[in-house]
Design an enzyme around this catalytic site. Structure first.
Site, PDB file in Angstrom:
ATOM      1  N   GLU A  15      38.285 -21.303  36.621  1.00 53.82           N
ATOM      2  CA  GLU A  15      37.635 -22.429  37.305  1.00 53.82           C
ATOM      3  C   GLU A  15      38.271 -23.780  36.941  1.00 53.82           C
ATOM      4  O   GLU A  15      37.567 -24.768  36.721  1.00 53.82           O
ATOM      5  CB  GLU A  15      36.132 -22.455  37.000  1.00 53.82           C
ATOM      6  CG  GLU A  15      35.383 -21.210  37.448  1.00 53.82           C
ATOM      7  CD  GLU A  15      35.441 -20.986  38.964  1.00 53.82           C
ATOM      8  OE1 GLU A  15      35.455 -21.996  39.708  1.00 53.82           O
ATOM      9  OE2 GLU A  15      35.484 -19.819  39.387  1.00 53.82           O
ATOM     10  N   THR A  19      43.832 -21.625  41.987  1.00 53.17           N
ATOM     11  CA  THR A  19      44.047 -21.265  43.391  1.00 53.17           C
ATOM     12  C   THR A  19      44.352 -22.501  44.230  1.00 53.17           C
ATOM     13  O   THR A  19      45.231 -22.477  45.099  1.00 53.17           O
ATOM     14  CB  THR A  19      42.818 -20.538  43.954  1.00 53.17           C
ATOM     15  OG1 THR A  19      42.575 -19.356  43.189  1.00 53.17           O
ATOM     16  CG2 THR A  19      43.028 -20.159  45.413  1.00 53.17           C
ATOM     17  N   LYS A  40      48.064 -12.408  45.331  1.00 59.48           N
ATOM     18  CA  LYS A  40      46.912 -12.490  44.425  1.00 59.48           C
ATOM     19  C   LYS A  40      46.622 -11.055  44.008  1.00 59.48           C
ATOM     20  O   LYS A  40      45.759 -10.385  44.582  1.00 59.48           O
ATOM     21  CB  LYS A  40      45.719 -13.129  45.144  1.00 59.48           C
ATOM     22  CG  LYS A  40      44.439 -13.201  44.320  1.00 59.48           C
ATOM     23  CD  LYS A  40      44.488 -14.265  43.256  1.00 59.48           C
ATOM     24  CE  LYS A  40      43.146 -14.375  42.530  1.00 59.48           C
ATOM     25  NZ  LYS A  40      43.206 -15.323  41.402  1.00 59.48           N
ATOM     26  N   VAL A 120      44.926 -14.087  37.286  1.00 62.50           N
ATOM     27  CA  VAL A 120      43.465 -14.112  37.332  1.00 62.50           C
ATOM     28  C   VAL A 120      42.973 -14.707  36.023  1.00 62.50           C
ATOM     29  O   VAL A 120      43.387 -14.286  34.944  1.00 62.50           O
ATOM     30  CB  VAL A 120      42.886 -12.700  37.579  1.00 62.50           C
ATOM     31  CG1 VAL A 120      43.374 -11.709  36.541  1.00 62.50           C
ATOM     32  CG2 VAL A 120      41.369 -12.728  37.641  1.00 62.50           C
ATOM     33  N   GLY A 121      42.123 -15.737  36.107  1.00 65.76           N
ATOM     34  CA  GLY A 121      41.625 -16.377  34.899  1.00 65.76           C
ATOM     35  C   GLY A 121      42.733 -17.062  34.123  1.00 65.76           C
ATOM     36  O   GLY A 121      43.652 -17.641  34.686  1.00 65.76           O
ATOM     37  N   ASN A 178      45.574 -30.957  36.701  1.00 66.09           N
ATOM     38  CA  ASN A 178      44.581 -30.946  37.779  1.00 66.09           C
ATOM     39  C   ASN A 178      43.290 -31.571  37.257  1.00 66.09           C
ATOM     40  O   ASN A 178      42.625 -31.021  36.375  1.00 66.09           O
ATOM     41  CB  ASN A 178      44.326 -29.513  38.251  1.00 66.09           C
ATOM     42  CG  ASN A 178      43.433 -29.480  39.475  1.00 66.09           C
ATOM     43  OD1 ASN A 178      43.519 -30.350  40.341  1.00 66.09           O
ATOM     44  ND2 ASN A 178      42.568 -28.480  39.567  1.00 66.09           N
TER      45      ASN A 178
END
EC number: 6.3.3.3
Length: 239
Positions: A15, A19, A40, A120-121, A178
């Site tokens: 989070e 992505t 992915k 992922v993660g 980010n």
């Protein structure tokens, strides 16, 4: 004929916009004149629409890519529950096989000029009892782009993750700041610290800072990334 490019995208946590940044890079590659596809390989969290199981992250990547891969190639392992992949895979009777992902990546390279592989993660997320996403990155052998979620604690998370990446013999092609917390104090100073440390210890350049966008539009974020520098780095990594 120029060999296709590829990179592995990981993050300091879940989070933190991995992505979103991957989608921004896909838009940037397309603007650079490249046929850009997304992989992915493992996605946890699916919803059903028109009798087809889908994943929101994969959908976002497809929307950004100008070469859309078949779902079974883009995401060979789609898990239904939004939880740790190895736990969900065991419950669903699925074996997250790295060789299958490597084969999917090899096929994807025949269809595009550049393939963005989103993990992922974070960098070390278990896939099985003995293998994790770091093992996947090593098996793919790709340069890594690290997405740093700029929020409290991000300096330690960034430095630890960078150390883990290079400890596996992988090269950090660059990192992206980010800004996930618009109210963060001393954000500029945090980014400057990470920039200096990663440049000194890993020769990893800052590829761009993405502001906290509302709405979060990957096309807008693409303009905040130095795609030309990333392409040059990826091409040099092939030699």
């Amino acid at each position: 004929m120029t060999a296709p490019l590829s990179l592995f995208v990981t993050g300091t946590d879940t989070e933190i916009g991995k992505t979103f940044v991957s989608a921004a890079m896909l838009h940037g590659f397309a603007r650079h004149g490249l046929r850009a596809a997304a992989l992915k390989p493992v996605a946890a969290g699916a919803y059903e629409r028109d009798g087809v199981w889908r994943n929101e992250d994969a959908d976002q990547l497809d929307a950004a890519a100008n070469v859309v891969l078949p779902p079974e190639l883009r995401t060979p392992f789609l898990l239904k529950a939004p939880a740790a992949p190895h736990i969900v895979a065991a419950q669903e009777g699925v074996t997250l096989d790295i060789d299958t992902i490597v084969a999917s990546h090899r096929e994807a390279l025949t269809r595009a000029d550049v393939v963005v592989v989103e993990g992922v993660g974070g960098f070390r997320v278990p896939l099985t009892d003995t293998q994790d996403t770091a093992d996947l990155a090593v098996a793919l052998g790709l340069p890594v782009v690290l997405v740093v979620g700029v929020r409290l604690g991000c300096i330690s998370h960034a430095l630890l993750t960078a150390d883990a990446i290079t400890a596996r013999g992988l090269r950090i092609a660059g990192w992206v700041a980010n800004h996930v917390d618009p109210a963060m104090s001393y954000a500029d100073e945090n980014v400057a610290t990470i920039r200096d440390w990663l440049a000194r210890e890993h020769r990893a350049p800052l590829l761009g800072r993405i502001a906290h966008l509302r709405p979060a539009i990957p096309e807008s974020a693409a303009a905040m990334l130095d795609i030309a520098a990333l392409v040059d780095t990826l091409r040099r990594a092939q030699h």
